[in-house]
Write a protein that holds these residues in place. Structure first.
Motif, mmCIF file in Angstrom:
data_model
loop_
_atom_site.group_PDB
_atom_site.id
_atom_site.type_symbol
_atom_site.label_atom_id
_atom_site.label_comp_id
_atom_site.label_asym_id
_atom_site.label_seq_id
_atom_site.Cartn_x
_atom_site.Cartn_y
_atom_site.Cartn_z
ATOM 1 N N ARG A 98 19.600 32.338 45.827
ATOM 2 C CA ARG A 98 18.612 31.635 46.345
ATOM 3 C C ARG A 98 19.040 31.177 47.741
ATOM 4 N NH1 ARG A 98 14.617 28.631 43.866
ATOM 5 N NH2 ARG A 98 15.662 28.820 41.772
ATOM 6 N N PRO A 155 11.131 23.269 52.292
ATOM 7 C CA PRO A 155 10.391 24.298 51.696
ATOM 8 C C PRO A 155 9.353 24.987 52.562
ATOM 9 C CG PRO A 155 9.668 22.336 50.587
ATOM 10 C CD PRO A 155 10.780 21.875 51.559
ATOM 11 N N LYS A 156 8.762 26.044 52.210
ATOM 12 C CA LYS A 156 7.915 26.642 53.406
ATOM 13 C C LYS A 156 6.696 25.993 52.919
ATOM 14 C CE LYS A 156 6.359 31.216 54.938
ATOM 15 N NZ LYS A 156 6.566 32.695 54.647
ATOM 16 N N ILE A 190 6.039 26.629 46.775
ATOM 17 C CA ILE A 190 7.373 26.825 46.511
ATOM 18 C C ILE A 190 8.134 25.809 45.701
ATOM 19 C CG2 ILE A 190 9.756 27.274 47.641
ATOM 20 C CD1 ILE A 190 8.245 28.683 49.665
ATOM 21 N N GLU A 237 6.929 25.902 42.151
ATOM 22 C CA GLU A 237 7.499 26.880 41.177
ATOM 23 C C GLU A 237 9.100 26.546 40.987
ATOM 24 O OE1 GLU A 237 6.695 30.011 40.169
ATOM 25 O OE2 GLU A 237 4.700 29.045 40.423
ATOM 26 N N PHE A 238 9.822 25.670 41.815
ATOM 27 C CA PHE A 238 11.098 25.148 41.687
ATOM 28 C C PHE A 238 10.946 24.058 40.465
ATOM 29 C CE2 PHE A 238 14.388 21.996 42.547
ATOM 30 C CZ PHE A 238 15.446 23.037 42.307
ATOM 31 N N TYR A 295 6.705 16.674 47.296
ATOM 32 C CA TYR A 295 6.338 17.478 48.295
ATOM 33 C C TYR A 295 5.767 16.319 49.298
ATOM 34 C CZ TYR A 295 4.425 20.911 51.471
ATOM 35 O OH TYR A 295 3.843 21.482 52.612
ATOM 36 N N GLN A 323 16.394 21.733 47.770
ATOM 37 C CA GLN A 323 16.587 21.796 46.427
ATOM 38 C C GLN A 323 17.523 20.676 45.707
ATOM 39 O OE1 GLN A 323 16.891 24.457 48.571
ATOM 40 N NE2 GLN A 323 16.163 26.425 47.543
#
Length: 228
Positions: A137, A143-144, A148, A151-152, A167, A187
């Protein structure tokens, strides 16, 4: 006339095999040999080819004419090549490359044999072979997109609403800590967010009491005639 059965790779492997064992050679000899081999290849491996001294010196990075003649005579004397000079200005100086290993029936596996023989003793042979790529990873400052992050959080088994909160919060402040320090690993920040959220959830809630509450008022009926 073209040399029959010429194999480019096998010839070079055999040549390097000889270079390794020949203590008379130094970098200048090898550089000149490779330049001559390059021009031999350009001429499609003929029996002899024209050795243009100026071009070959440039290719071999040899700056001195006397050095060039010394090196090419050494290679000819040691039978790596056959140098055919001429004193006649109307004739060209020619070179014939010795056929060190040009037979198509040459033993297979020569490259592997050479590698096993000449690899440094302290370095595993596996380092000289192609290894499969290892994927992990990637660590990014932000994050983009929100997907994303979702999902994390899914991987960590956390509610999606927490992913959106995380976010929106950091995207609103430009992915910076305290509005000044740029985040290096989002992360890791997300995992800290989860830990803090868990602590808040587990912390006992305090009962909110109005500042106008009169603690002297009670609904409990007491018999003030009873002794204390």
């Amino acid at each position: 006339m073209k040399v029959s059965g010429m194999n480019y790779i096998k010839h070079l492997n055999a040549a390097f095999h000889e270079f390794y064992s020949d203590t008379r050679l130094h970098g200048g000899h090898i550089s000149l040999y490779m330049a001559l081999f390059f021009y031999w290849n350009l001429h499609h491996f003929p029996d002899t080819f024209y050795a243009n001294r100026i071009e070959i010196m440039k290719m071999a990075k040899i700056g001195s004419r006397s050095t060039y003649h010394r090196l090419i005579n050494d290679l000819s004397e040691w039978e790596y090549i056959h140098y055919l000079p001429t004193q006649n200005p109307t004739q060209k100086t020619m070179v014939r490359m010795s056929q060190i290993c040009t037979n198509g029936s040459t033993e297979t596996g020569l490259t592997s044999t050479l590698m096993k023989r000449y690899c440094p003793k302290n370095v595993p042979l596996s380092l000289y072979t192609k290894q499969p790529k290892q994927y992990k990873r990637s660590v990014k400052s932000s994050p983009k997109n929100e997907f994303i992050v979702i999902e994390f959080f899914k991987e960590k088994k956390w509610p999606l609403v927490e992913a959106s909160k995380f976010y929106n919060h950091y995207d609103g402040i430009g992915w910076k800590i305290g509005g000044k320090i740029k985040i290096e690993n989002w992360q890791a920040i997300a995992e800290n967010w989860m830990l803090k959220a868990k602590e808040i959830k587990e912390k006992p809630t305090l009962q909110i009491v109005s500042k106008n509450t009169d603690f002297l008022i009670t609904n409990e009926q007491k018999n003030y005639g009873e002794p204390l």
